[in-house]
Design a protein around this motif. Structure first.
Motif, short mmCIF file in Angstrom:
data_model
loop_
_atom_site.label_atom_id
_atom_site.label_comp_id
_atom_site.label_asym_id
_atom_site.label_seq_id
_atom_site.Cartn_x
_atom_site.Cartn_y
_atom_site.Cartn_z
N UNK A 1 0.85 -1.20 0.00
CA UNK A 1 0.00 0.00 0.00
C UNK A 1 0.89 1.24 0.00
N UNK A 2 0.63 2.17 -0.91
CA UNK A 2 1.39 3.42 -0.87
C UNK A 2 0.84 4.30 0.23
N UNK A 3 1.70 4.99 0.92
CA UNK A 3 1.19 5.91 1.95
C UNK A 3 1.59 7.34 1.63
N UNK B 1 1.00 7.85 -3.06
CA UNK B 1 -0.24 7.57 -3.81
C UNK B 1 -0.16 8.18 -5.21
N UNK C 1 -4.07 9.53 5.77
CA UNK C 1 -3.31 9.31 4.54
C UNK C 1 -1.94 8.70 4.80
N UNK D 1 -6.36 2.82 1.57
CA UNK D 1 -6.66 3.26 0.21
C UNK D 1 -7.89 4.15 0.36
N UNK E 1 -2.94 12.69 -2.39
CA UNK E 1 -4.16 12.51 -3.20
C UNK E 1 -4.99 11.31 -2.73
#
Lengths: 88, 382
Positions: free
Chosen positions: A19-21, A25, B109, B114, B136
């Motif tokens: 998961x990108x944090x 993103x 974030x 997600x 974003x």
């Protein structure tokens, strides 16, 4: 080489998910799921390491031939480069 | 950023995303992992839409409960992450209305969710633009209720809201997010489908119509019932939109059948299995949850009760208790034996409760939707 900052490896419902944090993103959308070996390599790449060192760790962890280990590693690194998560 | 390139890229990413998410959702439901959640940060809104199912004024809210603080939401989010939540919908009311939105959003974030953001975009400003540039949301759903200030005045009691929404859409379209425009049609804007879609097309080719206008829930007192279209009129709009995209056939994404405006639950029949509580034909309480502005955990936002209290009893305990509260819930016998119970009727306990106030009574409105759907399906087949 190592995994760039800003990614989290999460285990959810038995699945390993990258998961990108925060700001990551922007570079990385969707999900990357990893199998057991992929997850192991990912964890190894949390610190700066070399190709040969990675290969040695895979051979140490799994009972596989050098050829299989190399194939798995190349496949992982190819996907990681394509996703832009690798810093070299 | 090149707009065409951005749209193409967004669609490709969104398709890949949908595919992966469903597989994971199935795993999560089997294991009762709270994969998908909604944080309804507030019931307040800068608009006062006739058809809103949730909006409350500050004084109405004070009679019901209290908005949870930023600190409380952030602490709860940490518990949710540990429990396995991946997809998080941030909604309201209008979430950007909270003074501490930035504080809450930034913290979420950084946690590894997600994030999808629901907003009417009218409060977008430089501060939020910078925030979303930096962090974003993976997806952003913007509501668009008309094509002119006049329509916005009639629907949202805010003539100025139209220009503000357009300005907000402009800003959001340059954020790296999967942007979707959603509209709800009532008496006052029912003739503006083409114009609204045309505006949406400037920013994204993801355009959706909310199929149902729900009666207000959880203490809200808007006039949905008096302004909503008949099922036949709504279906006309859905069919017109469907035909538009069929003719266009250019890969545009139109989701013309949004069962709920904020639906976080896919139908478990998509996965070929059904899990308890049996009355919920979706993933609510199985792998999805909704936490209201005042801190109640529900399977989805259309329910008013029963609920658990995650802020008081802890997230995991609240999540684990949730399915048990719905084990004895069942649809009326007339509904389960109805010829349209094969999927043509959109009935579910949440819809029934919002329409009738209970799980036991039949709703004429829902019956009419089922009849209309069956009729249209038959017509299309001929």
């Amino acid at each position: 080489m190592k995994i760039k900052e800003g990614y989290l490896l999460r285990e959810i419902a038995g699945t390993h998910i990258v998961v990108p944090i925060g700001e990551r993103v922007i570079d990385f959308k969707g999900l990357m799921t990893l199998n057991g070996t992929g997850s192991f390599i990912w964890k190894c790449l949390s610190e700066d390491t070399s190709y040969d060192a990675l290969l040695a760790r895979i051979l140490d962890e799994y009972e596989v031939s050098g050829e299989t280990a190399r194939k798995d590693l190349d496949e992982f690194l190819g996907a990681a480069r394509e996703s832009g998560v690798l810093q070299e | 950023m090149n707009a065409a390139k951005s749209i193409e890229s967004n669609n490709r990413l969104a398709e890949a995303w949908d595919k992966t998410e469903k597989t994971l959702a199935a795993h999560a439901a089997y294991s009762h992992v709270p994969l998908g959640g909604t944080f309804e940060l507030t019931a307040r809104c800068n608009f006062n839409c006739k058809m809103c199912y949730v909006r409350l004024s500050k004084s109405q809210m004070e009679r019901i409960g209290r908005e949870r603080t930023a600190e409380e939401w952030i602490a709860l989010a940490r518990e949710a992450i540990k429990a396995g939540t991946l997809n998080l919908l941030i909604t309201g009311g209008e979430p950007l209305l909270r003074d501490d939105f930035e504080e809450i959003y930034s913290a979420l974030a950084e946690m590894g969710f997600i994030i999808t953001l629901n907003t009417n975009a009218a409060l977008m400003n430089k501060r939020f633009y910078d925030l979303f540039k930096k962090y974003p949301p993976t997806a952003t759903n913007v509501t668009l209720y008309g094509a002119s200030p006049n329509t916005y005045e009639k629907v949202c009691s805010s003539a100025g809201g139209f220009e503000k929404t357009i300005e907000g859409l402009e800003m959001l379209s340059s954020i790296s997010t999967v942007l979707e425009v959603r509209s709800t049609f009532i008496r006052d804007n029912m003739n503006e489908l083409d114009k609204v879609r045309s505006i949406a097309d400037r920013y994204t080719n993801r355009f959706a119509i909310n199929t149902f206008v729900y009666k207000p829930v959880r203490g809200a007192e808007t006039g949905a019932e008096s302004c909503r279209l008949t099922p036949s009129e709504t279906q006309d709009l859905i069919d017109a939109n469907y035909d538009y995209y069929q003719k266009l056939n250019d890969g545009s994404v139109s989701d013309t059948d949004k069962e709920t405006p904020e639906c976080v639950a896919d139908d478990t029949r998509d996965f070929g299995f059904s899990l308890p509580p049996k009355a919920l034909g979706c993933l609510g309480a199985k792998s999805m949850y909704w936490i209201t502005w005042d801190g109640k955990m529900l399977p989805c936002g259309m329910f008013s009760s029963p609920y658990t209290l995650p802020f008081e009893e802890g997230f995991v305990k609240a999540w684990n208790r949730l399915p048990g509260l719905f084990m004895d819930v069942s649809l009326p016998k007339k509904c389960t034996e109805c010829e349209y119970s094969d999927g043509r009727c959109p009935n579910c306990p949440a819809f029934l409760q919002s329409e009738t106030g209970s799980f036991d009574s039949v709703s004429d409105y829902i019956c009419e939707i089922a009849r209309e759907r069956a009729l249209r399906k038959k017509t299309r087949q001929c």
